[in-house]
Design an enzyme around this catalytic site. Structure first.
Site, PDB file in Angstrom:
ATOM      1  N   GLY A  10      53.737  50.293  63.566  1.00 56.17           N
ATOM      2  CA  GLY A  10      53.435  49.227  62.962  1.00 56.17           C
ATOM      3  C   GLY A  10      54.766  48.752  62.518  1.00 56.17           C
ATOM      4  N   TYR A  11      54.594  47.604  61.718  1.00 59.61           N
ATOM      5  CA  TYR A  11      55.643  46.621  61.277  1.00 59.61           C
ATOM      6  C   TYR A  11      56.819  47.288  60.635  1.00 59.61           C
ATOM      7  N   PHE A  80      52.504  55.870  56.723  1.00 58.20           N
ATOM      8  CA  PHE A  80      52.258  54.386  56.876  1.00 58.20           C
ATOM      9  C   PHE A  80      50.677  53.967  57.295  1.00 58.20           C
ATOM     10  N   LYS A  84      45.518  46.964  56.466  1.00 55.09           N
ATOM     11  CA  LYS A  84      46.144  46.184  55.087  1.00 55.09           C
ATOM     12  C   LYS A  84      45.490  44.948  54.993  1.00 55.09           C
ATOM     13  N   SER A 124      51.750  49.994  47.366  1.00 57.84           N
ATOM     14  CA  SER A 124      51.969  48.393  47.214  1.00 57.84           C
ATOM     15  C   SER A 124      51.963  48.130  45.998  1.00 57.84           C
ATOM     16  N   THR A 126      50.305  45.867  44.987  1.00 60.68           N
ATOM     17  CA  THR A 126      48.936  45.340  44.562  1.00 60.68           C
ATOM     18  C   THR A 126      48.264  46.319  43.574  1.00 60.68           C
ATOM     19  N   TYR A 148      41.070  46.800  49.614  1.00 58.44           N
ATOM     20  CA  TYR A 148      42.297  47.449  50.008  1.00 58.44           C
ATOM     21  C   TYR A 148      43.197  47.981  48.893  1.00 58.44           C
ATOM     22  N   LYS A 152      44.716  52.162  47.917  1.00 56.44           N
ATOM     23  CA  LYS A 152      46.052  52.424  47.531  1.00 56.44           C
ATOM     24  C   LYS A 152      46.058  53.001  46.335  1.00 56.44           C
ATOM     25  N   PHE A 177      56.884  45.403  47.510  1.00 55.42           N
ATOM     26  CA  PHE A 177      56.623  44.124  46.953  1.00 55.42           C
ATOM     27  C   PHE A 177      56.307  43.233  48.516  1.00 55.42           C
ATOM     28  N   ASN A 198      49.461  36.279  55.585  1.00 53.54           N
ATOM     29  CA  ASN A 198      50.749  36.147  55.062  1.00 53.54           C
ATOM     30  C   ASN A 198      51.440  35.047  55.429  1.00 53.54           C
ATOM     31  N   ARG A 230      57.007  35.106  44.708  1.00 52.99           N
ATOM     32  CA  ARG A 230      56.791  36.545  45.287  1.00 52.99           C
ATOM     33  C   ARG A 230      58.301  37.172  45.354  1.00 52.99           C
TER      34      ARG A 230
HETATM   35  P1  NAD Z   1      50.639  47.646  60.375  1.00 53.58           P
HETATM   36  O1  NAD Z   1      49.260  47.515  60.420  1.00 53.58           O
HETATM   37  O2  NAD Z   1      51.923  46.802  61.069  1.00 53.58           O
HETATM   38  O3  NAD Z   1      51.158  49.251  60.610  1.00 53.58           O
HETATM   39  C1  NAD Z   1      50.077  50.413  60.197  1.00 53.58           C
HETATM   40  C2  NAD Z   1      50.023  51.120  61.490  1.00 53.58           C
HETATM   41  O4  NAD Z   1      49.069  51.998  61.139  1.00 53.58           O
HETATM   42  C3  NAD Z   1      49.558  50.286  62.697  1.00 53.58           C
HETATM   43  O5  NAD Z   1      50.628  50.674  63.907  1.00 53.58           O
HETATM   44  C4  NAD Z   1      48.365  50.920  62.846  1.00 53.58           C
HETATM   45  O6  NAD Z   1      47.985  50.785  64.463  1.00 53.58           O
HETATM   46  C5  NAD Z   1      48.338  52.168  62.385  1.00 53.58           C
HETATM   47  N1  NAD Z   1      46.709  52.890  61.888  1.00 53.58           N
HETATM   48  C6  NAD Z   1      46.168  52.281  61.088  1.00 53.58           C
HETATM   49  N2  NAD Z   1      45.086  52.992  60.971  1.00 53.58           N
HETATM   50  C7  NAD Z   1      45.225  54.249  61.631  1.00 53.58           C
HETATM   51  C8  NAD Z   1      44.914  55.579  61.853  1.00 53.58           C
HETATM   52  N3  NAD Z   1      43.594  55.964  61.097  1.00 53.58           N
HETATM   53  N4  NAD Z   1      45.369  56.520  62.499  1.00 53.58           N
HETATM   54  C9  NAD Z   1      46.441  56.220  63.055  1.00 53.58           C
HETATM   55  N5  NAD Z   1      47.159  55.078  62.998  1.00 53.58           N
HETATM   56  C10 NAD Z   1      46.646  54.290  62.170  1.00 53.58           C
HETATM   57  O7  NAD Z   1      51.235  47.514  58.719  1.00 53.58           O
HETATM   58  P2  NAD Z   1      52.540  47.480  57.874  1.00 53.58           P
HETATM   59  O8  NAD Z   1      52.849  46.056  57.226  1.00 53.58           O
HETATM   60  O9  NAD Z   1      53.737  48.304  58.658  1.00 53.58           O
HETATM   61  O10 NAD Z   1      52.157  48.353  56.849  1.00 53.58           O
HETATM   62  C11 NAD Z   1      52.461  49.830  56.924  1.00 53.58           C
HETATM   63  C12 NAD Z   1      51.903  50.555  55.470  1.00 53.58           C
HETATM   64  O11 NAD Z   1      52.392  49.908  54.401  1.00 53.58           O
HETATM   65  C13 NAD Z   1      50.298  50.088  55.134  1.00 53.58           C
HETATM   66  O12 NAD Z   1      49.794  51.601  54.785  1.00 53.58           O
HETATM   67  C14 NAD Z   1      50.222  49.179  54.432  1.00 53.58           C
HETATM   68  O13 NAD Z   1      49.069  49.082  53.575  1.00 53.58           O
HETATM   69  C15 NAD Z   1      51.182  49.357  53.469  1.00 53.58           C
HETATM   70  N6  NAD Z   1      51.803  48.160  52.778  1.00 53.58           N
HETATM   71  C16 NAD Z   1      52.088  47.051  53.650  1.00 53.58           C
HETATM   72  C17 NAD Z   1      52.485  45.627  53.085  1.00 53.58           C
HETATM   73  C18 NAD Z   1      52.924  44.509  53.882  1.00 53.58           C
HETATM   74  O14 NAD Z   1      52.958  43.454  53.496  1.00 53.58           O
HETATM   75  N7  NAD Z   1      53.233  44.804  55.238  1.00 53.58           N
HETATM   76  C19 NAD Z   1      52.671  45.623  51.749  1.00 53.58           C
HETATM   77  C20 NAD Z   1      52.504  46.844  50.777  1.00 53.58           C
HETATM   78  C21 NAD Z   1      52.133  47.957  51.415  1.00 53.58           C
HETATM   79  C1  UD1 Z   2      48.993  39.572  49.775  1.00 56.83           C
HETATM   80  C2  UD1 Z   2      47.861  40.331  49.447  1.00 56.83           C
HETATM   81  C3  UD1 Z   2      48.502  41.649  48.643  1.00 56.83           C
HETATM   82  C4  UD1 Z   2      49.153  42.389  49.979  1.00 56.83           C
HETATM   83  C5  UD1 Z   2      50.505  41.400  50.422  1.00 56.83           C
HETATM   84  C6  UD1 Z   2      51.519  42.204  51.630  1.00 56.83           C
HETATM   85  C7  UD1 Z   2      46.057  38.896  48.713  1.00 56.83           C
HETATM   86  C8  UD1 Z   2      45.465  38.166  47.594  1.00 56.83           C
HETATM   87  N1  UD1 Z   2      47.146  39.663  48.555  1.00 56.83           N
HETATM   88  O1  UD1 Z   2      50.025  39.188  48.612  1.00 56.83           O
HETATM   89  O2  UD1 Z   2      47.539  42.518  48.310  1.00 56.83           O
HETATM   90  O3  UD1 Z   2      49.740  43.507  49.684  1.00 56.83           O
HETATM   91  O4  UD1 Z   2      49.713  40.180  50.835  1.00 56.83           O
HETATM   92  O5  UD1 Z   2      50.294  42.075  52.847  1.00 56.83           O
HETATM   93  O6  UD1 Z   2      45.953  38.604  49.959  1.00 56.83           O
HETATM   94  N2  UD1 Z   2      50.575  31.445  50.449  1.00 56.83           N
HETATM   95  C9  UD1 Z   2      50.162  30.162  50.949  1.00 56.83           C
HETATM   96  N3  UD1 Z   2      49.783  29.972  52.292  1.00 56.83           N
HETATM   97  C10 UD1 Z   2      49.468  30.885  53.159  1.00 56.83           C
HETATM   98  C11 UD1 Z   2      49.845  32.095  52.839  1.00 56.83           C
HETATM   99  C12 UD1 Z   2      50.127  32.556  51.655  1.00 56.83           C
HETATM  100  O7  UD1 Z   2      50.620  29.179  50.130  1.00 56.83           O
HETATM  101  O8  UD1 Z   2      49.089  30.464  54.074  1.00 56.83           O
HETATM  102  C13 UD1 Z   2      51.094  31.564  49.286  1.00 56.83           C
HETATM  103  C14 UD1 Z   2      50.269  32.671  48.302  1.00 56.83           C
HETATM  104  O9  UD1 Z   2      49.523  31.958  47.750  1.00 56.83           O
HETATM  105  C15 UD1 Z   2      51.415  33.528  47.763  1.00 56.83           C
HETATM  106  C16 UD1 Z   2      52.665  33.477  48.721  1.00 56.83           C
HETATM  107  O10 UD1 Z   2      52.365  32.572  49.644  1.00 56.83           O
HETATM  108  O11 UD1 Z   2      51.849  32.661  46.612  1.00 56.83           O
HETATM  109  C17 UD1 Z   2      52.761  34.774  49.459  1.00 56.83           C
HETATM  110  O12 UD1 Z   2      51.427  34.997  49.956  1.00 56.83           O
HETATM  111  P1  UD1 Z   2      51.196  36.354  51.166  1.00 56.83           P
HETATM  112  O13 UD1 Z   2      52.460  36.389  52.022  1.00 56.83           O
HETATM  113  O14 UD1 Z   2      49.711  36.338  51.285  1.00 56.83           O
HETATM  114  O15 UD1 Z   2      51.453  37.883  49.938  1.00 56.83           O
HETATM  115  P2  UD1 Z   2      50.780  38.223  48.539  1.00 56.83           P
HETATM  116  O16 UD1 Z   2      49.745  36.964  48.172  1.00 56.83           O
HETATM  117  O17 UD1 Z   2      52.024  38.514  47.740  1.00 56.83           O
END
Ligand code: NAD
Ligand code: UD1
Length: 335
Positions: A10-11, A80, A84, A124, A126, A148, A152, A177, A198, A230
């Site tokens: 994943g990412y 990870f 999400k 997160s 969140t 979601y 967490k 964050f 996002n 943010r």
């Molecule tokens: P992502 O979706 O890119 O990566 C998650 C990976 O987990 C994916 O490759 C997916 O295929 C794998 N996966 C999901 N369910 C699975 C399962 N049951 N068994 C095996 N693999 C599985 O997401 P990411 O952005 O890399 O996020 C990683 C972690 O961080 C997640 O737990 C997410 O909730 C958390 N997180 C992400 C963000 C964000 O903004 N990206 C913010 C806060 C927390």
């Molecule tokens: C969102 C999730 C949060 C998650 C985080 C990272 C919601 C309510 N919250 O947070 O749980 O942990 O992503 O994955 O979905 N925005 C726009 N236009 C868009 C998209 C976003 O204006 O098309 C604004 C939002 O209002 C916010 C900022 O951009 O002010 C960031 O948004 P986003 O990237 O979605 O992250 P979070 O809202 O912080």
């Protein structure tokens, strides 16, 4: 001994694997590819010159997880794997609770069986819910506003209880964050399926011409320009936070929740302006009403990560956006 990285294609996982390989760690990825591409593995190899063991499996599959721990000597797990998407979690909550919470319990049971009790978990910001004022610090009360976020919070609580029950566990819950950016090579980055939820992937797709215009969710917040603020953090800084957490785990018995943020807030319009400057592309946008569940301002108090992990974010907003743009322009359709 190897590190087991769940969700490693994943990412955030893929960037963390790169940093671990750079430090000569032996890494095994387990991922069911539900939200990632197998092509990531070749990209990781191109960046690092190293191969990584990949096992396609679901963390909910106890038999498959048991087999992995039987076949490999695992020293610690970075977890990870999870679903999400906030909006989707409202529509299919049981899938989210099963995958994230039950999946984590299965993983923990198998780890305990094999006496592997060192874990870094992807939490997160969140979990701070709606009632706290930024800067958010780890001592503040936690809550959740959607399934979601609840997964967490539930997992954090499970991990605190587990560590209380057995002092052999060392657990760090990293509260991310807003991760953005990509590896400087432009070879790996965020690859959302469908229309991004996002901000940064959305803006990047407007810049590349895949989407017409950004909708800015509200300009009447109590922030300096009225748009949401943010704490954006470079995904490579985040990855390095995991490397540091793993290094410190032996000294950190019990369970610790630690923010990974920069401590700085940036508004939506500041992101748009910076993206235009760096990409040279016009980002069309329109102001629409607020998105349900969004807060005005969310940013971290980042001191605990510094004192406990000796980690601090290094990359500035310019680097975050330049790297996002390089990834997007080199891979207009993703992997
Ligand atoms: P992502 O979706 O890119 O990566 C998650 C990976 O987990 C994916 O490759 C997916 O295929 C794998 N996966 C999901 N369910 C699975 C399962 N049951 N068994 C095996 N693999 C599985 O997401 P990411 O952005 O890399 O996020 C990683 C972690 O961080 C997640 O737990 C997410 O909730 C958390 N997180 C992400 C963000 C964000 O903004 N990206 C913010 C806060 C927390
Ligand atoms: C969102 C999730 C949060 C998650 C985080 C990272 C919601 C309510 N919250 O947070 O749980 O942990 O992503 O994955 O979905 N925005 C726009 N236009 C868009 C998209 C976003 O204006 O098309 C604004 C939002 O209002 C916010 C900022 O951009 O002010 C960031 O948004 P986003 O990237 O979605 O992250 P979070 O809202 O912080």
């Amino acid at each position: 001994m190897s590190l087991l990285i769940t969700g490693g294609t994943g990412y955030i996982g893929s960037h963390t694997v790169v940093e671990l390989l750079k430090q000569n760690q032996s890494v095994i990825i387990v991922d069911n590819l539900v939200n990632s591409s197998i092509k990531v593995l070749d990209r990781i190899q191109t960046i690092t010159g190293k191969t990584v063991t990949f096992i396609k499996a679901d963390i909910c599959d106890a038999k498959a997880m048991d087999a992995i721990f039987n076949e490999h000597k695992i020293s610690a797990v970075v977890h990870f794997a999870g679903l999400k998407a906030v909006g989707e979690s409202n529509e299919i909550p049981l899938t989210y609770y099963h995958n994230n919470v039950s999946g984590t319990i299965t993983l923990l049971q198998i780890m305990a069986k094999h006496h592997v009790k060192s874990l870094v978990f992807s939490s997160s910001a969140t979990v701070y819910g709606e009632d706290n004022q930024s800067p958010l610090d780890e001592s503040m009360p936690t809550s959740a506003t959607n399934p979601y976020g609840m997964t967490k919070l539930m997992i954090e609580n499970i991990l605190f209880d587990l560590a209380k029950s057995d002092p052999q566990w060392s657990i760090v819950c990293l509260r991310y964050f807003n991760p953005i950016g990509a590896h400087e090579s432009g070879l790996i980055g965020e690859n959302p399926h469908g229309i991004p939820n996002n901000l940064l992937p959305y803006v990047a797709q407007v810049a590349i011409g895949r989407l017409e215009q950004l909708q800015v969710f509200g300009d009447d917040y109590d922030t300096h320009d009225g748009t949401g603020v943010r704490d954006y953090i470079h995904v490579v800084d985040l990855a390095l936070g995991h490397v540091q957490a793993l290094a410190k785990l032996p000294q950190l018995t019990g369970c610790h929740a630690i923010n990974l943020g920069t401590g700085n807030g940036t508004s939506v319009l500041e992101i748009v302006e910076k993206f235009e400057e760096i990409s040279g592309k016009h980002i069309a946008y329109t102001i629409v009403s607020r998105r349900a569940g969004d807060l005005a301002s969310v940013y971290a108090k980042a001191d605990l990560a510094k004192s406990l992990l000796n980690w601090q974010a290094q990359r500035d907003l310019h680097t975050m956006i330049a790297d996002t743009w390089r990834w997007q322009s080199q891979n207009p359709k993703g992997y």
